[in-house]
Scaffold this motif. Structure first.
Motif, PDB file in Angstrom:
ATOM      1  N   LEU A 176      29.237 -27.791  43.677  1.00  0.00           N
ATOM      2  CA  LEU A 176      30.677 -27.592  43.488  1.00  0.00           C
ATOM      3  C   LEU A 176      31.446 -27.811  44.789  1.00  0.00           C
ATOM      4  CD1 LEU A 176      30.687 -24.506  41.089  1.00  0.00           C
ATOM      5  CD2 LEU A 176      31.270 -26.873  40.517  1.00  0.00           C
ATOM      6  N   GLU A 177      30.873 -27.371  45.905  1.00  0.00           N
ATOM      7  CA  GLU A 177      31.525 -27.614  47.193  1.00  0.00           C
ATOM      8  C   GLU A 177      31.693 -29.110  47.430  1.00  0.00           C
ATOM      9  OE1 GLU A 177      30.332 -23.903  50.117  1.00  0.00           O
ATOM     10  OE2 GLU A 177      28.875 -25.529  49.873  1.00  0.00           O
ATOM     11  N   TYR A 178      30.645 -29.856  47.170  1.00  0.00           N
ATOM     12  CA  TYR A 178      30.676 -31.309  47.381  1.00  0.00           C
ATOM     13  C   TYR A 178      31.670 -31.979  46.450  1.00  0.00           C
ATOM     14  CZ  TYR A 178      29.109 -36.172  47.356  1.00  0.00           C
ATOM     15  OH  TYR A 178      29.064 -37.545  47.406  1.00  0.00           O
ATOM     16  N   ALA A 179      31.620 -31.625  45.168  1.00  0.00           N
ATOM     17  CA  ALA A 179      32.475 -32.288  44.181  1.00  0.00           C
ATOM     18  C   ALA A 179      33.953 -31.977  44.400  1.00  0.00           C
ATOM     19  CB  ALA A 179      32.062 -31.866  42.771  1.00  0.00           C
ATOM     20  N   CYS A 180      34.249 -30.756  44.849  1.00  0.00           N
ATOM     21  CA  CYS A 180      35.645 -30.323  44.985  1.00  0.00           C
ATOM     22  C   CYS A 180      36.169 -30.433  46.419  1.00  0.00           C
ATOM     23  CB  CYS A 180      35.794 -28.881  44.504  1.00  0.00           C
ATOM     24  SG  CYS A 180      35.327 -28.619  42.780  1.00  0.00           S
ATOM     25  N   GLY A 181      35.293 -30.704  47.376  1.00  0.00           N
ATOM     26  CA  GLY A 181      35.717 -30.798  48.765  1.00  0.00           C
ATOM     27  C   GLY A 181      36.176 -29.472  49.328  1.00  0.00           C
ATOM     28  N   ILE A 182      35.491 -28.389  48.960  1.00  0.00           N
ATOM     29  CA  ILE A 182      35.864 -27.051  49.412  1.00  0.00           C
ATOM     30  C   ILE A 182      34.634 -26.335  49.963  1.00  0.00           C
ATOM     31  CG2 ILE A 182      37.750 -26.858  47.749  1.00  0.00           C
ATOM     32  CD1 ILE A 182      35.906 -25.140  46.004  1.00  0.00           C
ATOM     33  N   GLU A 183      34.862 -25.136  50.501  1.00  0.00           N
ATOM     34  CA  GLU A 183      33.762 -24.303  50.979  1.00  0.00           C
ATOM     35  C   GLU A 183      33.821 -22.957  50.274  1.00  0.00           C
ATOM     36  OE1 GLU A 183      31.948 -22.455  55.159  1.00  0.00           O
ATOM     37  OE2 GLU A 183      33.428 -24.077  55.214  1.00  0.00           O
ATOM     38  N   ALA A 184      32.711 -22.518  49.762  1.00  0.00           N
ATOM     39  CA  ALA A 184      32.664 -21.262  49.019  1.00  0.00           C
ATOM     40  C   ALA A 184      32.771 -20.067  49.954  1.00  0.00           C
ATOM     41  CB  ALA A 184      31.366 -21.172  48.217  1.00  0.00           C
ATOM     42  N   GLU A 185      33.348 -18.988  49.425  1.00  0.00           N
ATOM     43  CA  GLU A 185      33.322 -17.692  50.087  1.00  0.00           C
ATOM     44  C   GLU A 185      32.083 -16.961  49.571  1.00  0.00           C
ATOM     45  OE1 GLU A 185      36.970 -15.511  49.584  1.00  0.00           O
ATOM     46  OE2 GLU A 185      38.160 -17.347  49.519  1.00  0.00           O
ATOM     47  N   VAL A 186      31.202 -16.556  50.460  1.00  0.00           N
ATOM     48  CA  VAL A 186      29.948 -15.932  50.052  1.00  0.00           C
ATOM     49  C   VAL A 186      30.065 -14.416  50.139  1.00  0.00           C
ATOM     50  CG1 VAL A 186      27.473 -15.749  50.476  1.00  0.00           C
ATOM     51  CG2 VAL A 186      28.643 -17.941  50.813  1.00  0.00           C
ATOM     52  N   VAL A 187      29.804 -13.747  49.029  1.00  0.00           N
ATOM     53  CA  VAL A 187      29.742 -12.280  48.989  1.00  0.00           C
ATOM     54  C   VAL A 187      28.267 -11.931  48.767  1.00  0.00           C
ATOM     55  CG1 VAL A 187      30.547 -10.177  47.872  1.00  0.00           C
ATOM     56  CG2 VAL A 187      32.054 -12.180  47.989  1.00  0.00           C
ATOM     57  N   GLY A 188      27.619 -11.464  49.811  1.00  0.00           N
ATOM     58  CA  GLY A 188      26.177 -11.266  49.768  1.00  0.00           C
ATOM     59  C   GLY A 188      25.576 -11.897  51.008  1.00  0.00           C
ATOM     60  N   LYS A 189      24.264 -11.790  51.128  1.00  0.00           N
ATOM     61  CA  LYS A 189      23.591 -12.403  52.279  1.00  0.00           C
ATOM     62  C   LYS A 189      23.699 -13.914  52.192  1.00  0.00           C
ATOM     63  CE  LYS A 189      20.005 -10.133  50.862  1.00  0.00           C
ATOM     64  NZ  LYS A 189      18.646  -9.566  50.647  1.00  0.00           N
ATOM     65  N   PRO A 190      23.935 -14.618  53.310  1.00  0.00           N
ATOM     66  CA  PRO A 190      23.951 -14.156  54.711  1.00  0.00           C
ATOM     67  C   PRO A 190      25.341 -13.844  55.259  1.00  0.00           C
ATOM     68  CG  PRO A 190      23.909 -16.531  54.676  1.00  0.00           C
ATOM     69  CD  PRO A 190      23.935 -16.078  53.221  1.00  0.00           C
ATOM     70  N   SER A 191      26.304 -13.514  54.415  1.00  0.00           N
ATOM     71  CA  SER A 191      27.665 -13.244  54.875  1.00  0.00           C
ATOM     72  C   SER A 191      27.696 -12.089  55.880  1.00  0.00           C
ATOM     73  CB  SER A 191      28.547 -12.890  53.673  1.00  0.00           C
ATOM     74  OG  SER A 191      29.754 -12.304  54.095  1.00  0.00           O
ATOM     75  N   PRO A 192      28.372 -12.261  57.022  1.00  0.00           N
ATOM     76  CA  PRO A 192      28.479 -11.171  57.999  1.00  0.00           C
ATOM     77  C   PRO A 192      29.119  -9.919  57.401  1.00  0.00           C
ATOM     78  CG  PRO A 192      29.177 -13.251  58.983  1.00  0.00           C
ATOM     79  CD  PRO A 192      29.000 -13.510  57.521  1.00  0.00           C
ATOM     80  N   GLU A 193      30.120 -10.125  56.523  1.00  0.00           N
ATOM     81  CA  GLU A 193      30.808  -8.982  55.923  1.00  0.00           C
ATOM     82  C   GLU A 193      29.843  -8.135  55.093  1.00  0.00           C
ATOM     83  OE1 GLU A 193      31.961 -12.078  55.947  1.00  0.00           O
ATOM     84  OE2 GLU A 193      33.636 -11.756  57.353  1.00  0.00           O
ATOM     85  N   TYR A 194      28.897  -8.790  54.459  1.00  0.00           N
ATOM     86  CA  TYR A 194      27.908  -8.078  53.644  1.00  0.00           C
ATOM     87  C   TYR A 194      27.088  -7.122  54.518  1.00  0.00           C
ATOM     88  CZ  TYR A 194      23.856  -7.329  50.601  1.00  0.00           C
ATOM     89  OH  TYR A 194      22.859  -6.749  49.866  1.00  0.00           O
ATOM     90  N   PHE A 195      26.568  -7.647  55.615  1.00  0.00           N
ATOM     91  CA  PHE A 195      25.745  -6.826  56.502  1.00  0.00           C
ATOM     92  C   PHE A 195      26.586  -5.731  57.164  1.00  0.00           C
ATOM     93  CE2 PHE A 195      23.084 -10.693  56.394  1.00  0.00           C
ATOM     94  CZ  PHE A 195      21.884 -10.113  56.036  1.00  0.00           C
ATOM     95  N   LYS A 196      27.825  -6.047  57.533  1.00  0.00           N
ATOM     96  CA  LYS A 196      28.690  -5.039  58.163  1.00  0.00           C
ATOM     97  C   LYS A 196      28.978  -3.896  57.191  1.00  0.00           C
ATOM     98  CE  LYS A 196      30.904  -8.358  61.270  1.00  0.00           C
ATOM     99  NZ  LYS A 196      32.128  -9.166  61.524  1.00  0.00           N
TER     100      LYS A 196
END
Length: 270
Positions: A176-196
């Motif tokens: 989906l990132e490739y097809a739409c030219g976007i970057e996903a927001e990750v909720v979960g590992k390895p997101s820094p916010e998840y570990f914090k």
């Protein structure tokens, strides 16, 4: 590599991955990894703080905890950091109405979320729901938005069940990132916010905690980027090539959780 005493000195808390560290999943159930039930019990009898950190997105938090309890683990919902509840908070805070490309097993987590006229896409490990039709619908929703928002519950490449390795959500996110030219927001590992978030629940600073996981990138790399130490177990999705990863090197490699706990109880919090 430094001696274990140096690598684990000052650790006051342990973050435990679930799948591949505590147990190997199977259709609707799972099998505890040898020694893991007693290892968790030993940790909880120690002075170390313990928190379970999972990217599980095929089972609701309640179902996951009930399964682990049935397998013999001492665990409660309040001890687990999971991506679905965190995602619901984000959706409510930002007024987002998702198209849900998720597994039926976690759909109940989103019962209080407005999904009419979607203005974002939430993607998780949807299993059999990763059909062309559903992927294309997610693509269409994103392409129709002026500012498309794609939220992913994790970005793992694969995970392990008793039947073998299974393709994870990360591959579909990349599509989906490739097809739409976007970057996903990750909720979960390895997101820094998840570990914090997990550290905040434990009341610890990053340098006081160690992550134990089977994923060299999501568990080990993600934790280290937040300033934590991290051990990789040779169970679950571990592959020998992980010990020679070109970008991530664990602070230590252990055969299983039981060995990791032995080392922690010898050297941590000194």
């Amino acid at each position: 590599m430094a001696a274990w005493g140096q690598r684990l000195a000052g650790v006051r808390g342990v973050l435990l991955d679930v799948s591949g560290v505590l147990f190997d999943g199977a259709e609707g159930s799972g099998v505890p990894i040898a020694g893991s039930v007693e290892a968790v019990a030993r940790l909880k009898r120690s002075r170390l703080k313990v928190r379970f950190c999972t990217n599980e997105s095929q089972k609701s938090l309640g179902d996951l905890v009930r399964l682990l309890q049935q397998l013999g683990f001492d665990i409660s919902e309040g001890e687990v950091t999971a991506p679905a509840p965190a995602t619901c908070l984000i959706l409510k805070e930002r007024g987002l109405r998702p198209y849900l490309l998720i597994h039926d097993g976690i759909r109940s987590e989103f019962d209080q979320i407005d999904t009419s006229n979607p203005n974002c896409v939430v993607i998780a490990d949807a299993g059999e729901s990763f059909s062309y039709q559903n992927m294309n619908k997610a693509f269409q929703v994103l392409m129709e938005l002026e500012n498309p928002v794609l939220i992913s519950l994790g970005k793992g490449r694969y995970y392990k069940e008793t039947s073998g390795l299974m393709l994870d959500v990360g591959a579909y996110v990349k599509a989906l990132e490739y097809a739409c030219g976007i970057e996903a927001e990750v909720v979960g590992k390895p997101s820094p916010e998840y570990f914090k978030s997990a550290l905040q629940e434990m009341g610890l600073e990053a340098h006081q905690a160690v992550m134990i996981g089977d994923d060299i990138v999501g568990d080990v790399g993600g934790a280290q980027q937040c300033g934590m130490r991290a051990l990789q177990v040779r169970t679950g999705k571990f592959r020998p090539s992980d010990e020679h990863h070109p970008e991530v090197k664990a602070d230590g490699y252990v055969d299983n959780l039981a060995e990791a706990v032995d080392l922690l109880l010898q050297h941590a919090d000194k």
